[in-house]
Write a protein that holds these residues in place. Sequence first.
Motif, PDB file in Angstrom:
ATOM      1  N   ILE A   1     -20.234  20.011  67.362  1.00 37.23           N
ATOM      2  CA  ILE A   1     -19.291  20.819  66.580  1.00 37.23           C
ATOM      3  C   ILE A   1     -17.948  20.729  67.288  1.00 37.23           C
ATOM      4  N   PHE A   2     -16.964  20.231  66.573  1.00 36.53           N
ATOM      5  CA  PHE A   2     -15.604  20.097  67.100  1.00 36.53           C
ATOM      6  C   PHE A   2     -14.776  21.262  66.554  1.00 36.53           C
ATOM      7  N   THR A   3     -13.891  21.786  67.394  1.00 39.08           N
ATOM      8  CA  THR A   3     -12.922  22.739  66.851  1.00 39.08           C
ATOM      9  C   THR A   3     -11.522  22.248  67.184  1.00 39.08           C
ATOM     10  N   SER A   4     -10.629  22.499  66.240  1.00 38.86           N
ATOM     11  CA  SER A   4      -9.285  21.956  66.347  1.00 38.86           C
ATOM     12  C   SER A   4      -8.269  23.036  66.001  1.00 38.86           C
ATOM     13  N   THR A   5      -7.231  23.166  66.814  1.00 42.95           N
ATOM     14  CA  THR A   5      -6.228  24.216  66.562  1.00 42.95           C
ATOM     15  C   THR A   5      -4.986  23.606  65.932  1.00 42.95           C
TER      16      THR A   5
ATOM     17  N   LEU B   1     -10.582   8.733  74.533  1.00 42.11           N
ATOM     18  CA  LEU B   1     -11.231   9.970  74.976  1.00 42.11           C
ATOM     19  C   LEU B   1     -12.410  10.297  74.073  1.00 42.11           C
ATOM     20  N   GLY B   2     -12.221  10.097  72.765  1.00 40.85           N
ATOM     21  CA  GLY B   2     -13.297  10.383  71.820  1.00 40.85           C
ATOM     22  C   GLY B   2     -14.528   9.541  72.092  1.00 40.85           C
TER      23      GLY B   2
ATOM     24  N   PHE C   1       0.201  26.019  70.536  1.00 42.21           N
ATOM     25  CA  PHE C   1       0.010  27.240  69.735  1.00 42.21           C
ATOM     26  C   PHE C   1      -0.078  28.449  70.660  1.00 42.21           C
TER      27      PHE C   1
ATOM     28  N   VAL D   1     -12.422  29.913  69.648  1.00 39.11           N
ATOM     29  CA  VAL D   1     -12.172  28.463  69.654  1.00 39.11           C
ATOM     30  C   VAL D   1     -13.359  27.683  70.234  1.00 39.11           C
TER      31      VAL D   1
ATOM     32  N   THR E   1      -1.302  13.731  71.333  1.00 36.00           N
ATOM     33  CA  THR E   1      -2.128  12.657  71.881  1.00 36.00           C
ATOM     34  C   THR E   1      -2.144  11.512  70.871  1.00 36.00           C
TER      35      THR E   1
ATOM     36  N   VAL F   1     -17.218  20.624  71.290  1.00 34.87           N
ATOM     37  CA  VAL F   1     -16.049  19.893  71.782  1.00 34.87           C
ATOM     38  C   VAL F   1     -14.827  20.575  71.189  1.00 34.87           C
ATOM     39  N   THR F   2     -13.861  20.955  72.013  1.00 34.57           N
ATOM     40  CA  THR F   2     -12.676  21.610  71.455  1.00 34.57           C
ATOM     41  C   THR F   2     -11.379  20.914  71.847  1.00 34.57           C
ATOM     42  N   GLY F   3     -10.483  20.884  70.899  1.00 37.63           N
ATOM     43  CA  GLY F   3      -9.136  20.396  71.171  1.00 37.63           C
ATOM     44  C   GLY F   3      -8.187  21.552  71.415  1.00 37.63           C
TER      45      GLY F   3
ATOM     46  N   SER G   1      -6.613   9.044  71.829  1.00 35.92           N
ATOM     47  CA  SER G   1      -7.637   9.864  71.185  1.00 35.92           C
ATOM     48  C   SER G   1      -8.927   9.073  70.995  1.00 35.92           C
TER      49      SER G   1
ATOM     50  N   LEU H   1     -10.019  19.774  75.782  1.00 36.65           N
ATOM     51  CA  LEU H   1      -8.727  19.144  76.077  1.00 36.65           C
ATOM     52  C   LEU H   1      -7.705  19.782  75.140  1.00 36.65           C
TER      53      LEU H   1
END
Lengths: 83, 351
Positions: B347-351, B330-331, B280, B292, B322, B235-237, B327, B317
Motif C-alpha cells: 500500500i503506497f501513500t502519496s501526499t 528507487l521504486g 506540504f 500517512v 524527484t 510505502v510512503t512518499g 523515481s 521518502l
Amino acid sequence: MSTMQKEAERAGIPAALITAIPSVAKSVGVSRIITGGGIPYPAGDPNLPADREFEFRKRLVEKALEAITAQVQEPTVFHVTLA
Amino acid sequence: MMAKPVRIVHYINQFFAGIGGEEKGSSPLEYCEGPKGPGLGLTGLFKGEAEIVRTLWCGDNLINQNQEEVLKRVVELVAEVKPDLVVAGPAFNAGRYGLACGMVVKACKEKLGIPGLMGLFPENPAVDIYKKDTYIVPVGESAVKMKDALPKLAALAVKLGKNGKLDNALVDGYIQTGYRYNEYVPENAAHRAISMLMKRLKGGEPITEVPLRGFEKVPPAEPLADLKKATIAIVTGGGMVPKGNPDNLKQAFADAFGTYSIEGLTELPAGDYKGIHGGFDSTWVDLDPDRVVPVDALRVLEKEGKFAKLLDHYYSLCGIGTNVAMSKKLGSEIAEELKRKNVQAAIFTST
C-alpha cells in the motif's frame, strides 16, 4: 510515488496508491488508485471526529486491499464513502 | 541583392558516401569539397540560400571506437572552411550512425561554437543522448523516408544558418531539447488561456504551451490470489520518519529511501515520528502519523485475519521534485526489497 507504484507492479507486486489527487496518478498510469482524505493527510481527515476518522482510514486500507486483489487492465480509481 | 548563402559542412557515414555497408564500418575519415550523397538532395532544396562547402564521412565503427582521435580531426576539417552550420545525417534509426552524428555536431558546437542540426528517427538511441546539445529534426525510421526527411532538414538548416538559432520546438518542429526559454508575447497568460478555451469551444485544437509528458505504460501485476496468506508492506512518499530523521533523508529531490521498524507497534505514535516532507504542511500528520502511514487500521485488519502479516517495517521518502529516472530507480530498489522479504502486495501513500 506514482512512478514507484508502477515499479512495484512491474516487479509483479500489486500495489494500491492512496492519494488525494487521483487525476495525477491516473495520468502517470498507476493501475490501482484509492482516493484519499486530503493532500496533507492521504490516509485520514482531521475534520472528522477521531473515531470516525479511524473508521474512514480503515475503509481506505480495506479498499486498498480490495484493489490489490482486483483484476485491473488500466488505471482504475477506487472510491471510499465517508464513515 | 541576395544575402550570402549559408555555409554548411555536412557529415554522413560510409554508407551514404557510397563507400560500402557494414563491411566498410571501419573505413577512415575522409572528405570532399561540395555536397555528396544526401547532400546533393539538400543542395537542390536550399535553392541557393545555403551551400554545402565540404562533406565529411567516416565508417560508423571507426568513429564510435576512436571518438577522441576522429573528432579532433573532424573539428580541424570543419574549422578550415569556416562554416555557419554543421548538418549531420539524416541517420534515421541507425544506432551507431546516429551516435556519430550526435558526437560530430556536439564537438563542433563545443570546440568551434558552430551550431548544428541533424535528422534522426525519434526513437533513435542518440536522441536522448544529444537532444540537449543540438537540434534534432524528427525523420522516418529508414532511408525509405529520405524524400520526406530532406525538405525538413533543408528548411531548418537555412533558418538556423541565417539566424544562429531556431524558434521554439512547437514552431519549428524539432525534437524538444528540454530547455525552457523566456520569450515576450503580446498577450498575458489569462488572455492566452481564454483564447485557447474559445478555440476549443469552437471545436478547434489549440496548441498547448506546455505539452504533457508521455508516461511509460506498465501492465498491472496479477491481482493477489490469496489475501489471507499475504504479507503487506507500507510505502510512503509523505516523508514520515522517526524523530530526528536518523538517515538524513532529503526533504525534496529524494535520492534515497528510509526503512523504519513498526514491529510491535499498534500505531505510529505522535511525537516519536515526524513529517519532513518539504512540499506540504505536516501539522496534521505530525499530530497523527497514521494519517500517512496507516499502521493502526492495518493492525486491526491484520488481527481480524483479513491478511496474514504487516511487514515489520515501512519505507519512506519525500516524494517531491524527484525526477522520473530517480523515481524508477528507487521504486525498483524498493520492489526488489519487497520481493526479497517475501511481501506479496503493498500500500503506497502519496501526499
